[in-house]
Design a protein around this motif. Structure first.
Motif, PDB file in Angstrom:
ATOM      1  N   SER A   1      -0.096  -5.046 -11.832  1.00  0.00           N
ATOM      2  CA  SER A   1      -1.385  -5.729 -11.726  1.00  0.00           C
ATOM      3  C   SER A   1      -2.562  -4.889 -12.194  1.00  0.00           C
ATOM      4  O   SER A   1      -3.691  -5.389 -12.224  1.00  0.00           O
ATOM      5  CB  SER A   1      -1.618  -6.183 -10.281  1.00  0.00           C
ATOM      6  OG  SER A   1      -1.701  -5.065  -9.401  1.00  0.00           O
TER       7      SER A   1
ATOM      8  N   ASP B   1     -13.204 -13.655  -4.395  1.00  0.00           N
ATOM      9  CA  ASP B   1     -11.882 -13.054  -4.248  1.00  0.00           C
ATOM     10  C   ASP B   1     -11.885 -11.668  -4.878  1.00  0.00           C
ATOM     11  O   ASP B   1     -12.614 -11.420  -5.858  1.00  0.00           O
ATOM     12  CB  ASP B   1     -10.820 -13.919  -4.919  1.00  0.00           C
ATOM     13  CG  ASP B   1     -10.614 -15.235  -4.191  1.00  0.00           C
ATOM     14  OD1 ASP B   1     -10.648 -15.225  -2.952  1.00  0.00           O
ATOM     15  OD2 ASP B   1     -10.432 -16.262  -4.870  1.00  0.00           O
TER      16      ASP B   1
ATOM     17  N   VAL C   1      -9.494  -7.589  -5.121  1.00  0.00           N
ATOM     18  CA  VAL C   1      -8.392  -6.694  -4.758  1.00  0.00           C
ATOM     19  C   VAL C   1      -8.920  -5.266  -4.724  1.00  0.00           C
ATOM     20  O   VAL C   1      -9.651  -4.841  -5.630  1.00  0.00           O
ATOM     21  CB  VAL C   1      -7.202  -6.809  -5.736  1.00  0.00           C
ATOM     22  CG1 VAL C   1      -7.647  -6.597  -7.186  1.00  0.00           C
ATOM     23  CG2 VAL C   1      -6.098  -5.834  -5.368  1.00  0.00           C
TER      24      VAL C   1
ATOM     25  N   HIS D   1      -7.970  -1.989  -5.555  1.00  0.00           N
ATOM     26  CA  HIS D   1      -6.891  -1.492  -6.405  1.00  0.00           C
ATOM     27  C   HIS D   1      -6.578  -0.030  -6.103  1.00  0.00           C
ATOM     28  O   HIS D   1      -7.412   0.718  -5.609  1.00  0.00           O
ATOM     29  CB  HIS D   1      -7.267  -1.709  -7.885  1.00  0.00           C
ATOM     30  CG  HIS D   1      -7.530  -0.464  -8.661  1.00  0.00           C
ATOM     31  ND1 HIS D   1      -6.523   0.254  -9.259  1.00  0.00           N
ATOM     32  CD2 HIS D   1      -8.679   0.188  -8.946  1.00  0.00           C
ATOM     33  CE1 HIS D   1      -7.043   1.298  -9.880  1.00  0.00           C
ATOM     34  NE2 HIS D   1      -8.348   1.287  -9.709  1.00  0.00           N
TER      35      HIS D   1
ATOM     36  N   LEU E   1      -9.595  -9.937   1.210  1.00  0.00           N
ATOM     37  CA  LEU E   1      -9.221  -9.226  -0.002  1.00  0.00           C
ATOM     38  C   LEU E   1      -7.730  -8.902  -0.010  1.00  0.00           C
ATOM     39  O   LEU E   1      -7.079  -8.859   1.033  1.00  0.00           O
ATOM     40  CB  LEU E   1     -10.020  -7.930  -0.127  1.00  0.00           C
ATOM     41  CG  LEU E   1     -11.426  -8.007  -0.741  1.00  0.00           C
ATOM     42  CD1 LEU E   1     -12.327  -8.970   0.016  1.00  0.00           C
ATOM     43  CD2 LEU E   1     -12.066  -6.620  -0.781  1.00  0.00           C
ATOM     44  N   TYR E   2      -7.219  -8.647  -1.206  1.00  0.00           N
ATOM     45  CA  TYR E   2      -5.864  -8.136  -1.398  1.00  0.00           C
ATOM     46  C   TYR E   2      -5.936  -6.617  -1.499  1.00  0.00           C
ATOM     47  O   TYR E   2      -7.003  -6.043  -1.772  1.00  0.00           O
ATOM     48  CB  TYR E   2      -5.236  -8.717  -2.661  1.00  0.00           C
ATOM     49  CG  TYR E   2      -4.879 -10.181  -2.568  1.00  0.00           C
ATOM     50  CD1 TYR E   2      -3.556 -10.603  -2.649  1.00  0.00           C
ATOM     51  CD2 TYR E   2      -5.865 -11.155  -2.415  1.00  0.00           C
ATOM     52  CE1 TYR E   2      -3.210 -11.947  -2.570  1.00  0.00           C
ATOM     53  CE2 TYR E   2      -5.539 -12.504  -2.329  1.00  0.00           C
ATOM     54  CZ  TYR E   2      -4.214 -12.885  -2.411  1.00  0.00           C
ATOM     55  OH  TYR E   2      -3.888 -14.221  -2.319  1.00  0.00           O
TER      56      TYR E   2
ATOM     57  N   SER F   1      -3.831  -3.329  -3.288  1.00  0.00           N
ATOM     58  CA  SER F   1      -2.808  -2.971  -4.265  1.00  0.00           C
ATOM     59  C   SER F   1      -2.457  -1.495  -4.147  1.00  0.00           C
ATOM     60  O   SER F   1      -3.347  -0.642  -4.019  1.00  0.00           O
ATOM     61  CB  SER F   1      -3.302  -3.267  -5.686  1.00  0.00           C
ATOM     62  OG  SER F   1      -2.299  -2.972  -6.633  1.00  0.00           O
TER      63      SER F   1
ATOM     64  N   ARG G   1      -1.017 -10.272   1.253  1.00  0.00           N
ATOM     65  CA  ARG G   1      -2.147  -9.618   0.580  1.00  0.00           C
ATOM     66  C   ARG G   1      -1.707  -8.399  -0.225  1.00  0.00           C
ATOM     67  O   ARG G   1      -2.558  -7.655  -0.711  1.00  0.00           O
ATOM     68  CB  ARG G   1      -3.182  -9.182   1.621  1.00  0.00           C
ATOM     69  CG  ARG G   1      -3.720 -10.309   2.483  1.00  0.00           C
ATOM     70  CD  ARG G   1      -4.650 -11.233   1.704  1.00  0.00           C
ATOM     71  NE  ARG G   1      -5.113 -12.302   2.584  1.00  0.00           N
ATOM     72  CZ  ARG G   1      -6.083 -12.186   3.475  1.00  0.00           C
ATOM     73  NH1 ARG G   1      -6.717 -11.023   3.593  1.00  0.00           N
ATOM     74  NH2 ARG G   1      -6.435 -13.194   4.218  1.00  0.00           N
TER      75      ARG G   1
ATOM     76  N   LEU H   1      -0.127  -6.143  -3.293  1.00  0.00           N
ATOM     77  CA  LEU H   1       0.154  -6.086  -4.728  1.00  0.00           C
ATOM     78  C   LEU H   1       0.645  -4.683  -5.069  1.00  0.00           C
ATOM     79  O   LEU H   1       0.428  -3.726  -4.313  1.00  0.00           O
ATOM     80  CB  LEU H   1      -1.091  -6.399  -5.552  1.00  0.00           C
ATOM     81  CG  LEU H   1      -1.636  -7.823  -5.493  1.00  0.00           C
ATOM     82  CD1 LEU H   1      -2.955  -7.906  -6.247  1.00  0.00           C
ATOM     83  CD2 LEU H   1      -0.638  -8.814  -6.062  1.00  0.00           C
TER      84      LEU H   1
ATOM     85  N   THR I   1       5.253  -9.908  -4.240  1.00  0.00           N
ATOM     86  CA  THR I   1       4.092  -9.402  -4.973  1.00  0.00           C
ATOM     87  C   THR I   1       3.814 -10.226  -6.223  1.00  0.00           C
ATOM     88  O   THR I   1       2.657 -10.368  -6.633  1.00  0.00           O
ATOM     89  CB  THR I   1       4.259  -7.918  -5.322  1.00  0.00           C
ATOM     90  OG1 THR I   1       5.487  -7.716  -6.034  1.00  0.00           O
ATOM     91  CG2 THR I   1       4.251  -7.065  -4.062  1.00  0.00           C
TER      92      THR I   1
ATOM     93  N   ASN J   1       2.035 -13.251  -4.866  1.00  0.00           N
ATOM     94  CA  ASN J   1       0.678 -12.850  -4.505  1.00  0.00           C
ATOM     95  C   ASN J   1      -0.196 -12.684  -5.742  1.00  0.00           C
ATOM     96  O   ASN J   1      -1.373 -13.056  -5.750  1.00  0.00           O
ATOM     97  CB  ASN J   1       0.703 -11.549  -3.704  1.00  0.00           C
ATOM     98  CG  ASN J   1       1.300 -11.710  -2.328  1.00  0.00           C
ATOM     99  OD1 ASN J   1       1.527 -12.826  -1.856  1.00  0.00           O
ATOM    100  ND2 ASN J   1       1.565 -10.597  -1.660  1.00  0.00           N
TER     101      ASN J   1
ATOM    102  N   LEU K   1      -3.693 -14.776  -6.443  1.00  0.00           N
ATOM    103  CA  LEU K   1      -4.997 -14.160  -6.648  1.00  0.00           C
ATOM    104  C   LEU K   1      -5.486 -14.365  -8.078  1.00  0.00           C
ATOM    105  O   LEU K   1      -6.626 -14.769  -8.298  1.00  0.00           O
ATOM    106  CB  LEU K   1      -4.928 -12.671  -6.328  1.00  0.00           C
ATOM    107  CG  LEU K   1      -6.225 -11.880  -6.537  1.00  0.00           C
ATOM    108  CD1 LEU K   1      -7.344 -12.413  -5.649  1.00  0.00           C
ATOM    109  CD2 LEU K   1      -5.997 -10.394  -6.285  1.00  0.00           C
TER     110      LEU K   1
END
Length: 269
Positions: free
Chosen positions: A5, A150, A152, A154, A171-172, A174, A198, A200, A245, A248, A252
């Protein structure tokens, strides 16, 4: 199949070997990659990569290291460029107080501009956060009150509180090869507490190669090593984490999901 991602396929490390890097990713079961923007001025490079290779999507944004180089990039320009069909997110943008390559106030202003663009487009924001947890929490909380977006977090390497607040805000999170490092017990503990829906995985290639490739140039083919450690951390099988993942990612990065569905190329999850 897995998704990387977050990677930087435009970097010089891949300039003369991209075909073999993509072949290796495919052989390793990595079916999609998102090459991440660090300069809006380089968007044509990211766009060309995503147009040329079906497995690659791209983003548009200014890395906090480069905020001083693009301090006045308007949200309208980000929104305009993000309309490209292969551009699936805004960013990466955020705060990095470790290297301080741009003044903090400039980083914060540029970050808020990217949040505005994410909110207006409905595309997810890819967030870079390093040694700036308090300001990151404050800005995310303030901006979420102004209107939902939205995002992530990271390559998560921050503190537990930022992860908790991020999850509370929807939020996601990662995880990169850092998750595999011997001294990353705290990061593994944080990963174990993130809700499964959530999570990644990513490489952040060419940086942060996971064990057993630590110290080498990272590449998307290495993401299964991070996914395997994540599977151990959350008590799932490798196959289930790959499916999780990937699902997910498509939830997202909904624009990527729509593009793959339209072309009949969506990854099995």
């Amino acid at each position: 199949m897995l998704v990387d991602s977050h990677c930087h396929l435009d970097f010089p490390d891949f300039q003369n070997r991209l075909p073999e890097v993509l072949d290796a990713a495919s052989a390793a079961g990595v079916g999609r990659m998102v090459t991440i923007s660090t300069h809006v001025a380089r968007f044509e490079t990211y766009r060309a990569l995503a147009e040329t290779h079906e497995s690659i999507f791209c983003t548009v944004g200014t890395h906090p290291h480069n905020a001083a180089a693009e301090p006045d990039m308007p949200a309208e320009r980000l929104i305009e460029l993000s309309q490209h069909p292969r551009c699936v997110a805004i960013g990466e943008a955020g705060l990095d107080y470790h290297y301080d390559k741009s003044p903090h106030d400039v980083q914060q202003r540029v970050f808020r501009t990217h949040i505005e663009a994410a909110r207006e487009t409905g595309l997810p924001l890819v967030i870079h956060a390093r040694n700036a947890d308090d300001d990151m929490i404050q800005i995310l909380s303030e901006e979420m009150r102004r209107g939902r977006f939205d995002a992530v977090l990271h390559c998560f390497s921050s503190g537990e509180r930022l992860a908790q607040v991020g999850v509370e805000l929807g939020l996601y999170v990662s995880f990169s090869g850092i998750l595999t490092f011997r001294n990353s017990e705290e990061i593994r503990r944080i990963a174990a507490a993130v809700p499964h829906e959530r999570l990644l995985v990513e490489t952040d290639a060419p940086y942060l190669a996971p064990v057993p490739y630590r110290g080498k140039t990272n590449e998307p083919a290495f993401v299964p090593h991070t996914a395997k450690v994540l599977a151990d951390v959350v008590g799932m099988t490798d196959q289930d984490v790959a499916a999780l993942t990937t699902a997910n990612f498509y939830r997202l990065f909904a624009k990527a999901a729509a593009a793959d569905a339209a072309s009949g190329q969506a990854l099995a999850s």
